[in-house]
Design a protein around this motif. Sequence first.
Motif, PDB file in Angstrom:
ATOM      1  N   THR A 165      -5.194  46.853  80.270  1.00  0.00           N
ATOM      2  CA  THR A 165      -5.082  46.320  78.908  1.00  0.00           C
ATOM      3  C   THR A 165      -6.277  45.446  78.578  1.00  0.00           C
ATOM      4  O   THR A 165      -6.201  44.575  77.738  1.00  0.00           O
ATOM      5  N   SER A 166      -7.373  45.700  79.275  1.00  0.00           N
ATOM      6  CA  SER A 166      -8.537  44.836  79.099  1.00  0.00           C
ATOM      7  C   SER A 166      -9.111  44.915  77.686  1.00  0.00           C
ATOM      8  O   SER A 166      -9.840  44.038  77.264  1.00  0.00           O
ATOM      9  N   ASP A 167      -8.742  45.974  76.974  1.00  0.00           N
ATOM     10  CA  ASP A 167      -9.290  46.136  75.636  1.00  0.00           C
ATOM     11  C   ASP A 167      -8.692  45.160  74.633  1.00  0.00           C
ATOM     12  O   ASP A 167      -9.319  44.794  73.657  1.00  0.00           O
ATOM     13  N   ILE A 168      -7.449  44.756  74.891  1.00  0.00           N
ATOM     14  CA  ILE A 168      -6.800  43.864  73.935  1.00  0.00           C
ATOM     15  C   ILE A 168      -6.579  42.466  74.502  1.00  0.00           C
ATOM     16  O   ILE A 168      -6.385  41.524  73.768  1.00  0.00           O
ATOM     17  N   SER A 169      -6.623  42.341  75.830  1.00  0.00           N
ATOM     18  CA  SER A 169      -6.388  41.042  76.425  1.00  0.00           C
ATOM     19  C   SER A 169      -7.706  40.374  76.808  1.00  0.00           C
ATOM     20  O   SER A 169      -8.641  41.040  77.228  1.00  0.00           O
ATOM     21  N   SER A 170      -7.709  39.081  76.669  1.00  0.00           N
ATOM     22  CA  SER A 170      -8.872  38.315  77.084  1.00  0.00           C
ATOM     23  C   SER A 170      -8.425  37.235  78.060  1.00  0.00           C
ATOM     24  O   SER A 170      -7.282  36.795  78.024  1.00  0.00           O
ATOM     25  N   LYS A 171      -9.338  36.833  78.914  1.00  0.00           N
ATOM     26  CA  LYS A 171      -9.016  35.761  79.843  1.00  0.00           C
ATOM     27  C   LYS A 171      -9.489  34.432  79.273  1.00  0.00           C
ATOM     28  O   LYS A 171     -10.585  34.324  78.741  1.00  0.00           O
ATOM     29  N   TYR A 172      -8.638  33.454  79.428  1.00  0.00           N
ATOM     30  CA  TYR A 172      -8.976  32.117  78.964  1.00  0.00           C
ATOM     31  C   TYR A 172      -8.886  31.160  80.140  1.00  0.00           C
ATOM     32  O   TYR A 172      -7.961  31.242  80.948  1.00  0.00           O
ATOM     33  N   GLU A 173      -9.835  30.264  80.221  1.00  0.00           N
ATOM     34  CA  GLU A 173      -9.849  29.302  81.307  1.00  0.00           C
ATOM     35  C   GLU A 173      -9.685  27.897  80.753  1.00  0.00           C
ATOM     36  O   GLU A 173     -10.379  27.500  79.804  1.00  0.00           O
ATOM     37  N   CYS A 174      -8.770  27.152  81.364  1.00  0.00           N
ATOM     38  CA  CYS A 174      -8.566  25.771  80.951  1.00  0.00           C
ATOM     39  C   CYS A 174      -9.782  24.939  81.352  1.00  0.00           C
ATOM     40  O   CYS A 174     -10.230  24.980  82.498  1.00  0.00           O
ATOM     41  N   LEU A 175     -10.289  24.206  80.400  1.00  0.00           N
ATOM     42  CA  LEU A 175     -11.486  23.418  80.669  1.00  0.00           C
ATOM     43  C   LEU A 175     -11.182  22.199  81.531  1.00  0.00           C
ATOM     44  O   LEU A 175     -12.072  21.590  82.111  1.00  0.00           O
ATOM     45  N   GLN A 176      -9.913  21.838  81.629  1.00  0.00           N
ATOM     46  CA  GLN A 176      -9.567  20.635  82.376  1.00  0.00           C
ATOM     47  C   GLN A 176      -9.114  20.924  83.803  1.00  0.00           C
ATOM     48  O   GLN A 176      -9.563  20.298  84.755  1.00  0.00           O
ATOM     49  N   CYS A 177      -8.187  21.889  83.965  1.00  0.00           N
ATOM     50  CA  CYS A 177      -7.657  22.137  85.306  1.00  0.00           C
ATOM     51  C   CYS A 177      -8.096  23.485  85.873  1.00  0.00           C
ATOM     52  O   CYS A 177      -7.861  23.772  87.036  1.00  0.00           O
ATOM     53  N   GLY A 178      -8.739  24.317  85.038  1.00  0.00           N
ATOM     54  CA  GLY A 178      -9.265  25.578  85.540  1.00  0.00           C
ATOM     55  C   GLY A 178      -8.247  26.692  85.582  1.00  0.00           C
ATOM     56  O   GLY A 178      -8.520  27.763  86.118  1.00  0.00           O
ATOM     57  N   LYS A 179      -7.075  26.464  85.035  1.00  0.00           N
ATOM     58  CA  LYS A 179      -6.038  27.497  85.004  1.00  0.00           C
ATOM     59  C   LYS A 179      -6.506  28.694  84.193  1.00  0.00           C
ATOM     60  O   LYS A 179      -7.100  28.533  83.131  1.00  0.00           O
ATOM     61  N   ILE A 180      -6.268  29.901  84.725  1.00  0.00           N
ATOM     62  CA  ILE A 180      -6.661  31.123  84.035  1.00  0.00           C
ATOM     63  C   ILE A 180      -5.427  31.804  83.457  1.00  0.00           C
ATOM     64  O   ILE A 180      -4.441  32.004  84.153  1.00  0.00           O
ATOM     65  N   VAL A 181      -5.493  32.121  82.185  1.00  0.00           N
ATOM     66  CA  VAL A 181      -4.413  32.873  81.563  1.00  0.00           C
ATOM     67  C   VAL A 181      -4.998  34.088  80.855  1.00  0.00           C
ATOM     68  O   VAL A 181      -6.161  34.084  80.451  1.00  0.00           O
ATOM     69  N   GLU A 182      -4.177  35.118  80.739  1.00  0.00           N
ATOM     70  CA  GLU A 182      -4.633  36.314  80.043  1.00  0.00           C
ATOM     71  C   GLU A 182      -3.756  36.517  78.822  1.00  0.00           C
ATOM     72  O   GLU A 182      -2.536  36.557  78.921  1.00  0.00           O
ATOM     73  N   ALA A 183      -4.381  36.608  77.674  1.00  0.00           N
ATOM     74  CA  ALA A 183      -3.620  36.712  76.440  1.00  0.00           C
ATOM     75  C   ALA A 183      -4.413  37.489  75.402  1.00  0.00           C
ATOM     76  O   ALA A 183      -5.627  37.626  75.501  1.00  0.00           O
ATOM     77  N   GLU A 184      -3.684  38.010  74.425  1.00  0.00           N
ATOM     78  CA  GLU A 184      -4.349  38.758  73.358  1.00  0.00           C
ATOM     79  C   GLU A 184      -4.991  37.810  72.352  1.00  0.00           C
ATOM     80  O   GLU A 184      -5.969  38.151  71.696  1.00  0.00           O
TER      81      GLU A 184
END
Length: 51
Positions: free
Chosen positions: A11-30
């Motif tokens: 689903t890489s075409d619609i999902s993007s990865k976001y990284e928390c600037l404070q704790c470095g947590k990675i989430v994947e969301a549209e």
Amino acid sequence: MPHGQDVEGDTSDISSKYECLQCGKIVEAETHPGECEECGGDFQNRAKSVE
Ligand SMILES: [Zn+2]
């Protein structure tokens, strides 16, 4: 088209990865996740190449 569930996970075409600037947590969301559920920090989209 016998089955349409074979490619689930690609689903890489619609999902993007976001990284928390404070704790470095990675989430994947549209869409932008807003604030980090762990620390309330801001997310940065890391789908696009970082310069
Ligand atoms: Zn965080």
